[in-house]
Design an enzyme around this catalytic site. Structure first.
Site: not given
Ligand code: UDP
Ligand code: MG
Length: 168
Positions: A11, A51, A92, A123, A126, A137
């Site tokens: 990001k 989103y 993740r 954060n 993604h 996505e």
């Protein structure tokens, strides 16, 4: 274990903090394979689609401004697709909890994320959270021919009168 694909986004906060190298090094611990990558100028439309599941949240508008890059004044996101056994969970696990305060300090989000005064979780990265999300996505962020390997069914299409920038 199934071979999976997963979308990773570095990001705007990750890029402006010069964390790209660190993040890619951490992700290389997974031994997964990168099958697509590019730097993207995110449109509002792409941000809102990405989103979409959060569109009724009070922080939605701020989240869109964050991923577009308005908040950090750098309109860049680095998008990558990783592939391999159990790719979604492996990524993740290294990325960490959504909330940087709850994230393991050893995770990417735990190490580099922050919570703004308005409560948005900046954060840094993604990562897709299910095979269904990953497919949606990846198809949103990449064209079929930008990904190495036919990961989802493709068809040949002749495109006419597509407006795009070409070198002058
Ligand atoms: N987010 C936030 N506050 C919340 C939940 C989410 O700021 O209470 C932001 C955060 O940047 C997160 C993104 O919205 O990464 C997408 O939320 P999601 O629940 O999909 O979490 P993720 O899959 O990114 O861990
Ligand atoms: Mg998510």
């Amino acid at each position: 274990m199934a071979v999976e694909q997963t979308l990773v986004l570095i990001k705007p906060d990750g890029l402006i903090k010069s964390l790209t190298g660190n993040i890619l090094s951490r992700l290389s611990e997974t031994r997964l394979v990168i099958i697509a990558s590019k730097v993207v100028r995110v449109s509002r439309e792409l941000a809102e689609q990405h989103y979409e599941h959060l569109k009724n949240e009070p922080f939605f508008e701020e989240l869109v401004e964050y991923i577009i890059g308005d908040v950090h004044n750098t309109h860049r996101v680095m998008a990558l697709v990783y592939q391999g056994d159990d790719a979604i969970k492996k990524v993740r696990d290294i990325v960490g909890h959504t909330n940087p305060e709850k994230a393991n300090p050893v995770s990417i989000r735990g190490a580099y994320g922050r919570i703004t005064t308005t409560g948005v979780f900046e954060n840094v990265v993604h990562a897709s959270s299910s095979p269904e999300d990953a497919e949606k996505e990846i198809k949103l962020w990449f064209q079929a021919d930008e990904v190495v390997g036919d990961i989802y069914p493709v068809k040949d299409a002749v495109l006419k009168e597509v407006r795009q920038k070409v070198w002058a």
